[in-house]
Design an enzyme around this catalytic site. Structure first.
Site, PDB file in Angstrom:
ATOM      1  N   SER A  40      28.807  21.354   8.458  1.00  0.00           N
ATOM      2  CA  SER A  40      29.445  22.461   9.170  1.00  0.00           C
ATOM      3  C   SER A  40      30.853  22.142   9.663  1.00  0.00           C
ATOM      4  CB  SER A  40      28.577  22.853  10.372  1.00  0.00           C
ATOM      5  OG  SER A  40      28.317  21.730  11.188  1.00  0.00           O
ATOM      6  N   ASP A 322      31.176  24.776  20.633  1.00  0.00           N
ATOM      7  CA  ASP A 322      29.766  24.997  20.968  1.00  0.00           C
ATOM      8  C   ASP A 322      29.095  23.636  21.164  1.00  0.00           C
ATOM      9  OD1 ASP A 322      29.160  24.008  18.442  1.00  0.00           O
ATOM     10  OD2 ASP A 322      28.533  25.940  17.601  1.00  0.00           O
ATOM     11  N   HIS A 325      30.152  21.732  17.692  1.00  0.00           N
ATOM     12  CA  HIS A 325      31.397  21.900  16.931  1.00  0.00           C
ATOM     13  C   HIS A 325      32.641  21.899  17.800  1.00  0.00           C
ATOM     14  CE1 HIS A 325      28.099  23.667  14.475  1.00  0.00           C
ATOM     15  NE2 HIS A 325      28.618  22.787  13.631  1.00  0.00           N
TER      16      HIS A 325
END
Ligand SMILES: *[C@@H]1O[C@H](CO)[C@@H](O)[C@H](O)[C@H]1NC(C)=O
Ligand SMILES: *[C@@H]1O[C@H](CO)[C@@H](O)[C@H](O)[C@H]1NC(C)=O
Length: 358
Positions: A40, A322, A325
């Site tokens: 990600s 978050d 991330h």
């Protein structure tokens, strides 16, 4: 007296023919694009098109993108977008985007998939995401033949002017190893990851890839979701350190084994750790709390931000967006260091500016 003219015309033709057949060896060409493989942190939106829960296709993801949510796991640019800016390339499309075709792939493609790992089994924690094996197979089976046909070049010639960026291993460690049950020691587990990783890089090399950027794993124990407000989780951070040491050895070994290759080890662990221990050094105010996410009894309740939940007003002040991330501001710092740092603790043995002009 016509003979000299003919022969000079012939030699001119010969020179033109030679130049058009061997253009790449005579001088260094700018980087034409990038191919990206990983998790990600480097996913430009593949998961939107895949069957997985891990789809950041809602606000506040993309809150600072002009076009809103794009499937990137943050408020704005990924570190890959920032690399593109440094190289003056258009932003990369994700492989799974149906519009990633034709001339649009000439500047590269992003194959990375949030939640994926080096191990195929790591994906099962996240639904049908694309493992490293699938990502490389997508490149080999689909993108590479399309690019060869489009540019009329053979892969060996073509790929020398592209950067290959790889970042993976963190999900294998946090989700598969510590999500268990795995009976191996972390020592054996990380060695096995590196063995698989080595095979993937060798595969890319055999296809013609020459310029590699291998990103280390981040200090996993300091992700908001893995830490308490007071301290990072040392078990996870130690695992990342162990993995990264083996990754760096892999890079040195492969560099020695692969003629014509150029490897850069980008130490995102050290760079991020520097921001976490001294956020104000780069203008950040908070390296503990993410921009969205809720603490509950000392631990983070959510890794993904809640849909349309409140988000911190000044995203440039936070290192984390978050629970896992990074904010765009952090990604810009990492990319700037990748391209300009002279510290081997941040990027070695050369930086990305140098890699791009070799
Ligand atoms: C750190 O993380 C590991 C792996 O998830 C977990 O087993 C351990 O309880 C955590 N340690 C602390 C102090 O929270
Ligand atoms: C990194 O890049 C900068 C800018 O291109 C360059 O001046 C410098 O020499 C490089 N540093 C190292 C250590 O390679």
């Amino acid at each position: 007296m016509g003979t000299p003219n003919i022969s000079s015309q012939l030699s001119l033709t010969l020179v033109i023919v030679l130049i058009s057949f061997f253009p790449l060896n005579c001088y260094s060409e700018p980087i034409k694009g990038m191919f990206v493989f990983g998790t990600s942190h480097v996913d430009n939106g593949n998961n939107i098109f895949l069957e997985t829960e891990g789809k950041p296709n809602y606000l506040p993801y993309g809150v600072d993108n002009p076009s809103g949510p794009t499937g990137r796991f943050g408020n704005g640019k990924t570190v890959i977008d920032a690399f593109c800016d440094h190289l003056r390339l258009p932003l990369l499309l994700p492989f799974s985007d149906p519009s990633a075709k034709g001339p649009k792939i000439a500047s590269g493609v992003d194959f990375a998939s949030g939640g994926s790992g080096i191990l195929d089994q790591t994906d099962s924690h996240s639904g049908k995401v694309a493992s490293m094996k699938t990502q490389i197979s997508n490149f080999q089976q689909t993108t590479l033949p399309a690019l060869e046909a489009q540019l009329g070049m053979k892969r060996e010639q073509l790929l020398a002017n592209y950067m290959f960026i790889l970042e993976s291993g963190g999900n294998d460690i946090t989700n598969t190893y510590f999500g268990g049950p795995v009976t191996q020691t972390i020592e054996v587990f990380t060695t096995n990851l590196i063995q698989l990783y080595t095979g993937y890089v060798k595969n890319l090399y055999s296809l013609g890839a020459r310029k590699f950027v291998i990103m280390s794993e981040y200090p996993l124990g300091c992700y908001p979701i893995n830490r308490t407000p007071n301290e990072c989780n040392q078990t996870l951070t130690n695992a990342a350190t162990m993995y990264n040491a083996k990754l760096k050895t892999m890079v040195n070994d492969l560099q020695a084994q692969m003629p014509g290759s150029h490897f850069v080890y980008l130490d995102t662990y050290n760079i991020l750790n520097g921001l976490i221990t001294n956020p104000s050094s780069q203008g950040f105010k908070d390296a503990v709390n993410p921009c969205c996410g809720v603490w509950e009894m000392g631990t983070m309740r959510f890794s993904p931000c809640d849909k349309n939940k409140k988000v911190c007003p000044d995203r440039k002040a936070n290192v984390f967006f978050d629970g896992v991330h990074l904010t765009e501001a952090t990604n810009l710092v990492i990319a700037a260091k990748a391209f300009t740092s002279t510290l081997p603790t941040e990027v070695s043995p050369i930086n990305l500016s140098q890699l791009s002009t070799i």
